[in-house]
Design an enzyme around this catalytic site. Structure first.
Site, PDB file in Angstrom:
ATOM      1  N   ASP A  76       1.043  -1.423   0.188  1.00 18.96           N
ATOM      2  CA  ASP A  76      -0.383  -0.437  -0.085  1.00 18.96           C
ATOM      3  C   ASP A  76       0.709   1.535  -0.062  1.00 18.96           C
ATOM      4  O   ASP A  76       2.068   0.956   0.340  1.00 18.96           O
ATOM      5  CB  ASP A  76      -1.339  -0.195   0.943  1.00 18.96           C
ATOM      6  CG  ASP A  76      -0.720   0.349   2.312  1.00 18.96           C
ATOM      7  OD1 ASP A  76       0.784  -0.498   2.311  1.00 18.96           O
ATOM      8  OD2 ASP A  76      -0.901   0.409   2.941  1.00 18.96           O
ATOM      9  N   GLU A 130      -0.336  -0.950   5.595  1.00 17.65           N
ATOM     10  CA  GLU A 130       0.819  -0.671   6.826  1.00 17.65           C
ATOM     11  C   GLU A 130       0.865   0.661   7.002  1.00 17.65           C
ATOM     12  O   GLU A 130       1.310   0.702   7.678  1.00 17.65           O
ATOM     13  CB  GLU A 130       2.251  -0.744   6.179  1.00 17.65           C
ATOM     14  CG  GLU A 130       3.436  -0.783   6.713  1.00 17.65           C
ATOM     15  CD  GLU A 130       4.046   0.540   6.835  1.00 17.65           C
ATOM     16  OE1 GLU A 130       5.175   0.877   7.875  1.00 17.65           O
ATOM     17  OE2 GLU A 130       4.122   1.346   5.971  1.00 17.65           O
TER      18      GLU A 130
HETATM   19 ZN   LIG Z   1       7.035   2.223   3.782  1.00 14.55          ZN
END
Ligand SMILES: [Zn+2]
Length: 363
Positions: A76, A130
């Protein structure tokens, strides 16, 4: 998997592959199409065991080698800042996620495509979410649901490190500390008890605090205990009855999460302390023989990691883990985000050399 999933060609070089990954937008929460493309490309290789867990894609070899190396990268990105599609200009590739961390993902995919017979068994973990709240983190979910997929003898997280080695990571604890008093009209303040004034001594205590520096495996981990926000006050004519200071403690990896909590509670003894988040640190594990082998192969400076990273999730299972990636942390999350093409190529070469050299034969 949808029919319209964009296709990834793993025969491209790592820089072109970085561009392909960057051009499939995958802001946290929208990793589906990219995860589909990665899953399809890994399955097509035909020799890996592949697992899909939400929008995380995991793949591994099972050849019965003595040791296993785990490579991990999130897929992401932070929100796009008018910086897509990607563009290569000179020795840099520009675009959202080039540095953090699709260049690292591209290196992992290249290794998966080219290292059918490595000296180690290899696990590749591509995960979602994340860049957002920790409870959404795809690697955390994998750790809960498919814990055995995280196991290995060494884990390398390919977050941007500018091609050097960043060992371990700090722990991070967040807490709210409250003072309370008695509300009253400020014209008759003697009838009240000012909670903001009471905060004064706590702030002085914080200002006077001398943070420690812990030396672990020869690396310096500096700690910090800081107020990061303060809330209080009711109105311009009211003695406030409550004040809250938000505190962030960044701690050295030789402290456990429980030790960190104890320190913070002790520091604010006598006050109402609420721990809102506590993510454990990761030890650098530089004494581990396989880690030493890896460090010798990379042959770049090694520094303490400031900040929290997912190496901590491996460390929690006693797996030595380190940050090493081709992106540049200073450029992450910026509209002008970019990565150096030479570092992407170097990371691929270095990891390939490490993974194909038998254990103990480090140059
Ligand atoms: Zn990162």
């Amino acid at each position: 998997m949808t029919e319209r999933a964009p296709k990834l060609d793993l025969r491209q070089d790592a820089v072109s592959l970085t561009a392909s990954l960057v051009d499939i937008e995958s802001v946290s929460g929208n990793e589906g199409p990219l995860a589909d493309a990665i899953e399809a490309a890994l399955r097509e290789l035909g020799y890996l065991e592949v697992l899909r867990c939400g929008d995380a894609v995991l793949a591994r070899t099972e050849t019965g080698k003595d040791r296993r190396v785990v490579l991990a990268g999130h897929i992401d990105t932070v929100p796009v800042a008018d910086n897509l599609p990607s563009e290569v200009r000179g020795e840099r590739i520009y675009g959202c996620g080039t540095s953090d961390m699709k260049s690292g993902d591209a290196v992992m995919l290249r290794l998966a495509a080219t290292l059918r017979d490595a000296a180690y068994d290899v696990t590749y973990i591509f995960y979602d979410n994340e860049e957002v709240a920790a409870d959404k983190n795809g690697l955390g979910r994998v750790a809960r649901e498919y814990r055995h997929w995280l196991y290995g003898d060494l884990a390398v997280v390919l977050e941007p490190t500018d091609g050097i080695l960043e060992a371990g990571c700090q722990g991070t604890l967040r807490a709210r500390v409250r003072t309370s008093g008695q509300r009253a009209h400020s014209a008759r303040s003697w009838l009240g008890d000012n909670a903001i004034h009471k905060m004064g001594s706590l702030l002085t205590r914080l200002q006077d605090y001398q943070p420690e520096t812990h030396v672990i495996d020869g690396l310096e981990y500096r700690e910090g205990l800081n107020a990061v926000r303060i809330d209080g006050g009711v109105a311009g004519n009211v003695i406030p009855d409550e004040c809250t200071v938000h505190v962030n403690f960044r701690y050295a990896p030789d402290r456990s999460a429980a030790d960190a909590e104890e320190l913070v509670r002790g520091f604010f003894e006598g006050h109402d302390v609420e721990i809102t988040d506590n993510s454990p640190a990761a030890l650098p594990a530089l004494g581990d023989p396989l880690m030493q082998d890896f460090v010798a192969h990379v042959d770049r400076p090694i520094v303490a990691k400031y900040g929290w990273t997912d190496v901590s999730r491996f460390s929690a299972f006693k797996i030595p883990a380190i940050n090493y990636g081709p992106g540049e942390p200073n450029l992450a999350h910026k509209p002008e985000e970019s990565a150096r093409t030479t570092l992407i190529e170097e990371a691929e070469r270095t990891l390939a050399a490490f993974l194909t050299t038998p254990y103990g034969d480090a140059g």
